[in-house]
Write a protein that holds these residues in place. Structure first.
Motif, PDB file in Angstrom:
ATOM      1  N   GLY A  37       0.805  -1.215   0.000  1.00  0.00           N
ATOM      2  CA  GLY A  37       0.000   0.000   0.000  1.00  0.00           C
ATOM      3  C   GLY A  37       0.838   1.265   0.000  1.00  0.00           C
ATOM      4  N   VAL A  38       1.790   1.369   0.914  1.00  0.00           N
ATOM      5  CA  VAL A  38       2.634   2.568   0.966  1.00  0.00           C
ATOM      6  C   VAL A  38       3.647   2.547  -0.175  1.00  0.00           C
ATOM      7  CG1 VAL A  38       4.345   3.836   2.331  1.00  0.00           C
ATOM      8  CG2 VAL A  38       2.397   2.748   3.480  1.00  0.00           C
ATOM      9  N   GLY A  98       7.789  -9.602  -4.342  1.00  0.00           N
ATOM     10  CA  GLY A  98       7.760 -10.990  -4.759  1.00  0.00           C
ATOM     11  C   GLY A  98       7.604 -11.043  -6.273  1.00  0.00           C
ATOM     12  N   ASN A 115       4.616  -9.835  -8.391  1.00  0.00           N
ATOM     13  CA  ASN A 115       4.327  -8.417  -8.569  1.00  0.00           C
ATOM     14  C   ASN A 115       5.288  -7.713  -9.527  1.00  0.00           C
ATOM     15  OD1 ASN A 115       1.961  -7.701  -7.110  1.00  0.00           O
ATOM     16  ND2 ASN A 115       3.065  -8.114  -5.201  1.00  0.00           N
ATOM     17  N   TYR A 175      12.925  -9.405  -2.831  1.00  0.00           N
ATOM     18  CA  TYR A 175      13.409  -9.182  -1.461  1.00  0.00           C
ATOM     19  C   TYR A 175      13.966 -10.484  -0.898  1.00  0.00           C
ATOM     20  CZ  TYR A 175       8.520 -10.686  -0.634  1.00  0.00           C
ATOM     21  OH  TYR A 175       7.319 -11.351  -0.663  1.00  0.00           O
ATOM     22  N   ARG A 233       0.235 -10.032   4.472  1.00  0.00           N
ATOM     23  CA  ARG A 233       1.319  -9.130   4.079  1.00  0.00           C
ATOM     24  C   ARG A 233       1.823  -9.418   2.659  1.00  0.00           C
ATOM     25  NH1 ARG A 233       3.398  -5.981   7.772  1.00  0.00           N
ATOM     26  NH2 ARG A 233       3.505  -4.595   5.973  1.00  0.00           N
ATOM     27  N   HIS A 234       0.970  -9.954   1.829  1.00  0.00           N
ATOM     28  CA  HIS A 234       1.274 -10.093   0.405  1.00  0.00           C
ATOM     29  C   HIS A 234       0.082  -9.549  -0.367  1.00  0.00           C
ATOM     30  CE1 HIS A 234       4.946 -12.394   0.905  1.00  0.00           C
ATOM     31  NE2 HIS A 234       4.328 -13.095   1.836  1.00  0.00           N
ATOM     32  N   GLY A 235       0.373  -9.004  -1.543  1.00  0.00           N
ATOM     33  CA  GLY A 235      -0.720  -8.496  -2.364  1.00  0.00           C
ATOM     34  C   GLY A 235      -0.221  -7.394  -3.270  1.00  0.00           C
TER      35      GLY A 235
HETATM   36  N1  LIG Z   1       3.551   5.013  10.945  1.00  0.00           N
HETATM   37  C1  LIG Z   1       2.728   5.218   9.941  1.00  0.00           C
HETATM   38  O1  LIG Z   1       2.207   6.328   9.758  1.00  0.00           O
HETATM   39  C2  LIG Z   1       2.440   4.095   8.973  1.00  0.00           C
HETATM   40  C3  LIG Z   1       1.472   4.297   7.992  1.00  0.00           C
HETATM   41  C4  LIG Z   1       1.222   3.264   7.081  1.00  0.00           C
HETATM   42  C5  LIG Z   1       1.927   2.065   7.206  1.00  0.00           C
HETATM   43  N2  LIG Z   1       2.824   1.911   8.200  1.00  0.00           N
HETATM   44  C6  LIG Z   1       3.573   0.635   8.310  1.00  0.00           C
HETATM   45  O2  LIG Z   1       4.311   0.515   7.114  1.00  0.00           O
HETATM   46  C7  LIG Z   1       4.381  -0.839   6.705  1.00  0.00           C
HETATM   47  C8  LIG Z   1       3.863  -0.966   5.280  1.00  0.00           C
HETATM   48  O3  LIG Z   1       2.478  -0.736   5.240  1.00  0.00           O
HETATM   49  P1  LIG Z   1       1.665  -1.152   3.953  1.00  0.00           P
HETATM   50  O4  LIG Z   1       0.262  -0.733   4.158  1.00  0.00           O
HETATM   51  O5  LIG Z   1       2.364  -0.710   2.727  1.00  0.00           O
HETATM   52  O6  LIG Z   1       1.794  -2.735   4.050  1.00  0.00           O
HETATM   53  P2  LIG Z   1       1.240  -3.863   3.076  1.00  0.00           P
HETATM   54  O7  LIG Z   1       0.425  -3.259   1.996  1.00  0.00           O
HETATM   55  O8  LIG Z   1       0.623  -4.913   3.922  1.00  0.00           O
HETATM   56  O9  LIG Z   1       2.578  -4.474   2.456  1.00  0.00           O
HETATM   57  C9  LIG Z   1       2.438  -5.631   1.714  1.00  0.00           C
HETATM   58  C10 LIG Z   1       3.637  -5.788   0.814  1.00  0.00           C
HETATM   59  O10 LIG Z   1       4.768  -6.235   1.589  1.00  0.00           O
HETATM   60  C11 LIG Z   1       5.566  -7.020   0.732  1.00  0.00           C
HETATM   61  N3  LIG Z   1       6.439  -7.940   1.488  1.00  0.00           N
HETATM   62  C12 LIG Z   1       6.090  -9.121   2.065  1.00  0.00           C
HETATM   63  N4  LIG Z   1       7.179  -9.680   2.648  1.00  0.00           N
HETATM   64  C13 LIG Z   1       8.219  -8.825   2.426  1.00  0.00           C
HETATM   65  C14 LIG Z   1       9.599  -8.830   2.776  1.00  0.00           C
HETATM   66  N5  LIG Z   1      10.134  -9.821   3.505  1.00  0.00           N
HETATM   67  N6  LIG Z   1      10.365  -7.781   2.400  1.00  0.00           N
HETATM   68  C15 LIG Z   1       9.862  -6.759   1.672  1.00  0.00           C
HETATM   69  N7  LIG Z   1       8.553  -6.709   1.291  1.00  0.00           N
HETATM   70  C16 LIG Z   1       7.751  -7.727   1.674  1.00  0.00           C
HETATM   71  C17 LIG Z   1       4.582  -7.764  -0.126  1.00  0.00           C
HETATM   72  O11 LIG Z   1       5.195  -8.014  -1.366  1.00  0.00           O
HETATM   73  P3  LIG Z   1       4.710  -9.207  -2.331  1.00  0.00           P
HETATM   74  O12 LIG Z   1       3.203  -9.217  -2.284  1.00  0.00           O
HETATM   75  O13 LIG Z   1       5.252  -8.774  -3.655  1.00  0.00           O
HETATM   76  O14 LIG Z   1       5.289 -10.481  -1.784  1.00  0.00           O
HETATM   77  C18 LIG Z   1       3.381  -6.830  -0.238  1.00  0.00           C
HETATM   78  O15 LIG Z   1       3.255  -6.200  -1.509  1.00  0.00           O
HETATM   79  C19 LIG Z   1       3.582  -1.625   7.740  1.00  0.00           C
HETATM   80  O16 LIG Z   1       4.479  -2.117   8.707  1.00  0.00           O
HETATM   81  C20 LIG Z   1       2.672  -0.587   8.348  1.00  0.00           C
HETATM   82  O17 LIG Z   1       2.257  -0.911   9.644  1.00  0.00           O
HETATM   83  C21 LIG Z   1       3.123   2.897   9.077  1.00  0.00           C
END
Ligand SMILES: NC(=O)c1ccc[n+]([C@@H]2O[C@H](COP(=O)([O-])OP(=O)(O)OC[C@H]3O[C@@H](n4cnc5c(N)ncnc54)[C@H](OP(=O)(O)O)[C@@H]3O)[C@@H](O)[C@H]2O)c1
Length: 307
Positions: A153-154, A174, A177, A191, A295-297
């Motif tokens: 998402g981010v 992955g 994607n 990764y 955590r994939h998508g």
């Molecule tokens: N503090 C804040 O304001 C804030 C705000 C938003 C998010 N966050 C944090 O930021 C993080 C990212 O959020 P998000 O919403 O983007 O998460 P997300 O959408 O759940 O991220 C999913 C992605 O992570 C990838 N992934 C899975 N395993 C991985 C690995 N070992 N190394 C690298 N990438 C991997 C997946 O890739 P594939 O599908 O290609 O396998 C998938 O596309 C989270 O920890 C969230 O809690 C913090």
């Protein structure tokens, strides 16, 4: 009565309920919004499981969700700039996953007509977060930036924003994607172990900035590649912030409706793509969070609350 997501104790997705609630009434400077779509974010899982109890304790029955898009349904005293029927997007902490939500008038902005509801629902959450992370490392034209979890998402928004600043962007993902990232001009790299070597093979002249969105030793990889700490941002590795002085700009650093409006305009113009991995009815909120927890998508999962 309007329905809303609530949980009465900390736990897994099974504690999430969709219940009837009192119709909320907007107070001074507040707006009542009929929610059309609300985003689902992995951080909300930690709140619901009680992991963040010391930092952000729940007040049971607790609501869930922050960023949303919908239609103005009522105005509290003193609100100007909005009228009933306006299409808006915004941020309502721990409340957005509901048919009706109250938001501060200072936490809303007009939704561009050309932007679809699901994408609009994500702007004030991952959109703002991505913006803050990119601004933290200030990519310049011609520089090389690595974005981890680049299909998440981010990451998928941050990678595009870095490209809009003129940088070359390498994104970790992955293999499923890789094609999606290529369509957005992001060079994919797998990764996991050996990541540093694979990045060096793609960018033998080095990497200028690194955005960590997952926390899987990404900051260590970035430092080993020679990226300077002030050009590394992490939103997923608090220890690295403490130990290495890297940046940790995140959503709260971009909590500005005018900025959300700029991001929404970029998306409506097609200059920024917010892929929607899946859309769920409100009643399927438990399954939706099970999927988020994988955590994939490819992009964002959202609740579609109203047609
Ligand atoms: N503090 C804040 O304001 C804030 C705000 C938003 C998010 N966050 C944090 O930021 C993080 C990212 O959020 P998000 O919403 O983007 O998460 P997300 O959408 O759940 O991220 C999913 C992605 O992570 C990838 N992934 C899975 N395993 C991985 C690995 N070992 N190394 C690298 N990438 C991997 C997946 O890739 P594939 O599908 O290609 O396998 C998938 O596309 C989270 O920890 C969230 O809690 C913090």
């Amino acid at each position: 009565m309007p329905r809303a997501v609530r949980f009465r104790r900390y736990g897994g997705p099974e504690v999430l309920e969709v219940v009837d609630v009192e119709r909320p009434s907007p107070a001074e400077s507040e707006v009542l919004v009929e929610v059309v779509a609300a985003a689902l974010n992995p951080g909300e899982i930690g709140i619901r499981e009680g992991v963040f109890d010391k930092l952000w304790p729940a007040r049971f029955p607790e609501g869930q969700g922050n960023d949303f898009a919908g239609v103005v349904a009522g105005l509290g005293p003193g609100v100007s700039g909005f009228t009933v029927g306006d299409e808006v997007l915004g941020f309502a902490p721990r409340a957005a996953q509901a048919e009706l939500v109250i938001a501060g008038a200072d936490a809303l902005v007009a939704k561009p007509a050309g932007l679809d509801w699901e994408q609009a629902a994500c702007v004030a959450g991952v959109g703002a977060t991505a913006w803050a992370t990119v601004e933290a490392v200030e990519p310049r034209p011609g520089e090389t930036v690595v974005v981890s979890a680049a299909a998440g998402g981010v990451g998928i928004i941050a990678a595009q924003l870095a490209r809009l600043r003129g940088a070359r962007v390498i994104g970790t993902a992955g293999e499923g994607n890789f094609a999606l990232l290529r369509t957005l001009g992001i060079e994919p790299v797998r990764y996991g172990p050996g990541l540093g070597e694979r990045i060096t093979a793609l960018a033998p002249d080095g990497v200028d900035a690194y955005l960590d969105n997952f926390g899987d030793h990404d900051v260590e990889v970035a430092l080993a590649l020679g990226v300077r700490p002030h050009r590394i941002n992490t939103i997923a590795d608090g220890d690295a912030v403490r130990d290495h002085g890297v940046r940790n700009r995140a959503q709260e650093d971009a909590a500005s409706p005018s900025l959300w409006g700029r991001l929404a305009d970029l998306a409506a113009l097609g200059q920024l793509t917010i892929p929607i991995a899946a859309s769920y009815e409100l009643a399927r909120v438990q399954q939706a969070y099970r999927d988020v927890a994988s955590r994939h998508g490819s992009g964002k999962r959202v609740l579609r609350i109203r047609p």
